[in-house]
Design a protein around this motif. Structure first.
Motif, mmCIF file in Angstrom:
data_model
loop_
_atom_site.group_PDB
_atom_site.id
_atom_site.type_symbol
_atom_site.label_atom_id
_atom_site.label_comp_id
_atom_site.label_asym_id
_atom_site.label_seq_id
_atom_site.Cartn_x
_atom_site.Cartn_y
_atom_site.Cartn_z
ATOM 1 N N LEU A 337 0.608 -1.115 -0.169
ATOM 2 C CA LEU A 337 -0.100 0.044 -0.330
ATOM 3 C C LEU A 337 0.779 1.244 -0.113
ATOM 4 O O LEU A 337 0.239 2.419 -1.031
ATOM 5 C CB LEU A 337 -0.598 0.522 1.011
ATOM 6 C CG LEU A 337 -2.147 -1.299 1.422
ATOM 7 C CD1 LEU A 337 -2.917 -1.104 2.524
ATOM 8 C CD2 LEU A 337 -3.042 -0.404 0.107
ATOM 9 N N ALA A 340 1.658 1.163 -3.662
ATOM 10 C CA ALA A 340 1.091 2.259 -4.064
ATOM 11 C C ALA A 340 0.941 3.374 -3.957
ATOM 12 O O ALA A 340 0.887 4.201 -4.809
ATOM 13 C CB ALA A 340 -0.329 1.349 -4.151
ATOM 14 N N HIS A 341 0.599 4.013 -3.008
ATOM 15 C CA HIS A 341 0.655 5.336 -2.541
ATOM 16 C C HIS A 341 1.768 6.614 -3.465
ATOM 17 O O HIS A 341 1.962 7.076 -3.840
ATOM 18 C CB HIS A 341 0.616 5.914 -0.698
ATOM 19 C CG HIS A 341 0.335 7.466 -0.616
ATOM 20 N ND1 HIS A 341 -1.300 7.311 -0.929
ATOM 21 C CD2 HIS A 341 0.809 8.357 -0.670
ATOM 22 C CE1 HIS A 341 -1.245 8.805 -0.367
ATOM 23 N NE2 HIS A 341 -0.395 9.468 0.076
ATOM 24 N N SER A 353 -0.230 2.513 -9.438
ATOM 25 C CA SER A 353 -0.559 2.549 -8.444
ATOM 26 C C SER A 353 -1.970 1.977 -8.685
ATOM 27 O O SER A 353 -1.883 0.993 -7.498
ATOM 28 C CB SER A 353 -0.887 4.127 -8.023
ATOM 29 O OG SER A 353 -1.629 4.060 -6.171
ATOM 30 N N LYS A 354 -2.886 1.694 -9.343
ATOM 31 C CA LYS A 354 -3.945 0.976 -9.787
ATOM 32 C C LYS A 354 -3.340 0.110 -9.498
ATOM 33 O O LYS A 354 -4.745 -0.924 -9.373
ATOM 34 C CB LYS A 354 -4.720 1.292 -10.310
ATOM 35 C CG LYS A 354 -5.141 2.906 -10.366
ATOM 36 C CD LYS A 354 -5.943 3.280 -11.265
ATOM 37 C CE LYS A 354 -6.408 5.162 -11.229
ATOM 38 N NZ LYS A 354 -7.206 5.852 -12.563
ATOM 39 N N LEU A 357 -3.270 -2.236 -6.815
ATOM 40 C CA LEU A 357 -4.053 -2.041 -5.857
ATOM 41 C C LEU A 357 -4.461 -3.371 -5.878
ATOM 42 O O LEU A 357 -5.684 -3.611 -5.337
ATOM 43 C CB LEU A 357 -4.987 -0.381 -5.433
ATOM 44 C CG LEU A 357 -3.579 0.925 -4.920
ATOM 45 C CD1 LEU A 357 -4.285 1.846 -5.168
ATOM 46 C CD2 LEU A 357 -3.477 0.697 -2.843
ATOM 47 N N VAL A 373 -7.340 -1.659 1.752
ATOM 48 C CA VAL A 373 -6.833 -1.655 0.186
ATOM 49 C C VAL A 373 -7.986 -0.839 -0.364
ATOM 50 O O VAL A 373 -7.731 -0.113 -1.643
ATOM 51 C CB VAL A 373 -6.886 -3.054 -0.061
ATOM 52 C CG1 VAL A 373 -6.618 -2.947 -1.638
ATOM 53 C CG2 VAL A 373 -5.695 -4.266 0.465
ATOM 54 N N LYS A 374 -8.917 -0.499 -0.578
ATOM 55 C CA LYS A 374 -9.737 0.306 -0.665
ATOM 56 C C LYS A 374 -10.036 1.668 -0.544
ATOM 57 O O LYS A 374 -10.539 2.485 -1.201
ATOM 58 C CB LYS A 374 -11.209 -0.093 -0.605
ATOM 59 C CG LYS A 374 -11.697 -1.199 -0.901
ATOM 60 C CD LYS A 374 -13.133 -1.600 -0.546
ATOM 61 C CE LYS A 374 -14.058 -3.329 -1.318
ATOM 62 N NZ LYS A 374 -15.289 -3.627 -0.846
ATOM 63 N N GLU A 376 -6.757 3.207 0.148
ATOM 64 C CA GLU A 376 -5.678 3.490 -0.491
ATOM 65 C C GLU A 376 -6.435 3.609 -2.218
ATOM 66 O O GLU A 376 -6.016 5.194 -3.020
ATOM 67 C CB GLU A 376 -4.608 2.680 -0.477
ATOM 68 C CG GLU A 376 -3.100 3.797 -1.644
ATOM 69 C CD GLU A 376 -2.634 4.977 -0.801
ATOM 70 O OE1 GLU A 376 -2.271 5.635 -1.354
ATOM 71 O OE2 GLU A 376 -2.452 4.654 0.745
ATOM 72 N N THR A 377 -6.891 3.027 -2.617
ATOM 73 C CA THR A 377 -7.619 3.093 -3.778
ATOM 74 C C THR A 377 -8.337 4.232 -4.195
ATOM 75 O O THR A 377 -8.248 4.606 -5.178
ATOM 76 C CB THR A 377 -8.553 2.144 -3.975
ATOM 77 O OG1 THR A 377 -7.786 0.308 -4.301
ATOM 78 C CG2 THR A 377 -8.896 1.994 -5.589
#
Length: 594
Positions: A337, A340-341, A353-354, A357, A373-374, A376-377
């Motif tokens: 995570l 991804a950020h 990033s997507k 995720l 996860v949602k 951060e998405t």
């Protein structure tokens, strides 16, 4: 039917009785003793053995200087219900009349009942304490322990020493009691913390530190290292707490749990330097994969927090190495995570990033992990200006974890997303619902957003300035401080003198701070403090000004002055605790060598 009438009548009587009792107590608290006495007299007839209300009635008579009536009441009750507390009440009635010899006589009679039955000790001591007869209470506990060696009132006696002003003696007795009764350690620490909170001069902190340091030197038990670590944590001196935790670990190298918790406290309080030192120590001393990944996660998170754009390429390589190393580990979720950020908010590589995720959402993880996860998405969708998709994910978190802290966070982020898309009414509605959130930070953010929208909406029905502010605020969310700064400066120029000005000045200061232009930041914090003294950003402007003077200007005197204003004038601020700690440290509230 008769039975129903009886039950109804009984409940009605109890209800009226409870109302009278509360009304009598209210009159008593307000000092309306004649009204209180009339009600307590009625209660005393109905509850003749209730010593609590008898004592209140006697107090009413005493406040009216009707000592004879109080004496008659107390003697009559003592004859029917010979409890030792009535002897103290009778003695106190004489003391109020300046007849100390008679008062002492009855106090001694109360003490004598303990020699007959040591179980009376606590009730007698408590009655003395209620009358602020602390030395008599102390004598009571001493006599109780002497009469029955199985009784232990060391804790109560220690607290009495503190109330009598003998703080050094109290500290010693409390620490002795805690060491002998480890299960009572938390209670003792809570009491010590109470005295620390009230310690405006810092003398109690000095005495407690000194005593704990002596005990760690004289006694090799890890208990004292743990206690000293607790004290340093209360004072947010995490580097010193870590020294104690290392000493504990060397004697018992089985678990890093306490050290990890300490590192997380450092993160929460933005002591990133100490956090990095602690996590490096953990990596050097463990082979446990979960612990290693957690340490690597926080080290990388710290580096991201302080990284400049020119460092991003090197940092990306570090992150990629750790992701490759632990990509198949069940403990690597937070690390992924974080990656991804970083790709979205620092490298502007939203597609990568997507992809990270989406892969995580397909893995078999529990509901709470999926919610993270949602979250951060959704954050990434907001960054990418896909506001509606983001709101869908935030709403899913609310449904998946109702009333959970993550759900509150998702609701707050949904409100901000609505704000960014300029749906101000919906943003205000969501913020209003969160004003009483269990998490203080979320509640504070909700109040700020609600007031920002509501105050400006009342002033400008078209919300022109609010739309401009929303655009600048979104640039700040995207981690673009320079672009955000230009936009906020434009808002201030176009809408100076309107209700949007204090929030805009505060945001300008924050973004100057992010790009390390501290003089400019201080200038705009000063505008908030001097031109908008009634706005909600005062405590924040004081705190961040103090932080700049302390961390970047090496001007501890000015920093101390700003911290002091928070301590004295803003006790409800979310920055109050940290400000008080820094104020005390800058004031010098610590012994040499501590």
């Amino acid at each position: 039917m008769h039975r129903l009438y009886y039950i109804f009548g009984l409940f009605f009587t109890l209800f009226v009785s409870a109302q009278n009792e509360q009304l009598a107590l209210n009159y008593f608290e307000k000092g309306e003793y004649d009204k209180a006495a009339a009600l307590f007299e009625e209660i005393a007839i109905k509850q003749p053995s209730n010593s609590f209300y008898i004592q209140k009635l006697a107090s009413c008579y005493q406040q009216q200087q009707n000592y004879t009536k109080a004496e008659e009441l107390l003697f009559s009750k003592y004859k029917k219900f010979p409890a030792p507390s009535y002897l103290i009440e009778i003695g106190y009635n004489y003391q109020l009349q300046k007849n100390q010899s008679k008062a002492t006589n009855y106090y001694e009679k109360a003490l004598a009942t303990i020699q007959e039955n040591a179980n009376n000790t606590y009730s007698v001591a408590q009655t003395f304490e209620q009358k602020n007869l602390l030395e008599w209470a102390y004598r009571t506990y001493e006599l109780g322990q002497k009469t029955n060696s199985n009784l232990n009132f060391d804790y109560q006696m220690a607290l009495l020493q503190g109330q009598m002003g003998n703080l050094d003696t109290m500290v010693n007795k409390l620490l002795d009691f805690a060491y002998s009764n480890p299960n009572s350690t938390i209670n003792v620490q809570n009491q010590l913390n109470f005295f620390l909170q009230e310690d405006t001069e810092g003398t109690f902190l000095v005495a407690l530190k000194k005593e704990l340091l002596l005990r760690t030197q004289k006694n090799q038990a890890v208990y004292w290292n743990q206690f000293l670590s607790w004290l340093y944590i209360q004072q947010k001196e995490y580097n010193k707490a870590f020294i104690q935790e290392k000493a504990i670990y060397k004697r018992n190298p089985e678990s890093f749990e306490d050290i990890i918790q300490l590192a997380q406290l450092c993160i929460n309080d933005n002591d990133l330097e100490t956090a990095s030192i602690i996590f490096s120590f953990i990596i050097e001393n463990t082979s446990d994969e979960e612990t290693l990944i957690l340490a690597q996660y926080y080290i990388l998170k710290n580096k991201i927090n302080v990284a400049k754009p020119e460092n991003y390429s090197e940092l990306k390589t570090e992150i990629d190495v750790q992701i490759a190393r632990y990509k198949n580990s069940p403990f690597a979720l937070d690390l992924q995570l974080l990656a991804a950020h970083f790709y979205a908010f620092h490298l502007n590589q939203v597609a990568i990033s997507k992809e990270i995720l989406n892969t995580l959402l397909q893995t078999p993880i529990n509901t709470r992990q999926k919610a993270k996860v949602k979250m951060e998405t959704a954050d990434v969708y907001v960054y990418d200006e896909k506001f509606n998709q983001a709101i869908i994910y935030y709403a899913q978190i609310e449904n998946d974890l109702p009333n959970d802290e993550l759900a509150h966070e998702a609701t707050m982020k949904m409100a901000k997303t609505s704000f960014y898309k300029k749906d101000f009414d919906w943003a205000m509605k969501q913020a209003k619902e969160l004003k009483q959130a269990s998490t203080l930070l979320i509640a504070n953010d909700a109040v700020e957003l609600f007031l920002l929208i509501s105050d400006h909406s009342a002033e400008d029905s078209l919300r022109v300035a609010l739309q401009d502010f929303s655009h600048a605020d979104f640039l700040e969310y995207q981690n673009k401080p320079k672009e955000a700064l230009v936009a906020f400066l434009q808002v201030l120029k176009k809408h100076k003198g309107t209700s949007i000005e204090p929030a805009t000045s505060y945001k300008i200061a924050r973004n100057y701070e992010k790009i390390a232009e501290y003089e400019q930041a201080l200038s705009y914090y000063k505008q908030v403090l001097e031109l908008h003294k009634d706005c909600i950003y005062i405590d924040e402007a004081l705190f961040f000004s103090a932080e700049i003077f302390r961390k970047y200007k090496s001007d501890n005197k000015k920093a101390k002055d700003y911290y002091e204003k928070i301590v004295l004038e803003h006790p409800d601020s979310i920055y109050f605790t940290e400000a008080r700690v820094q104020y005390r440290l800058l004031r010098g509230d610590k012994p040499e060598g501590s």
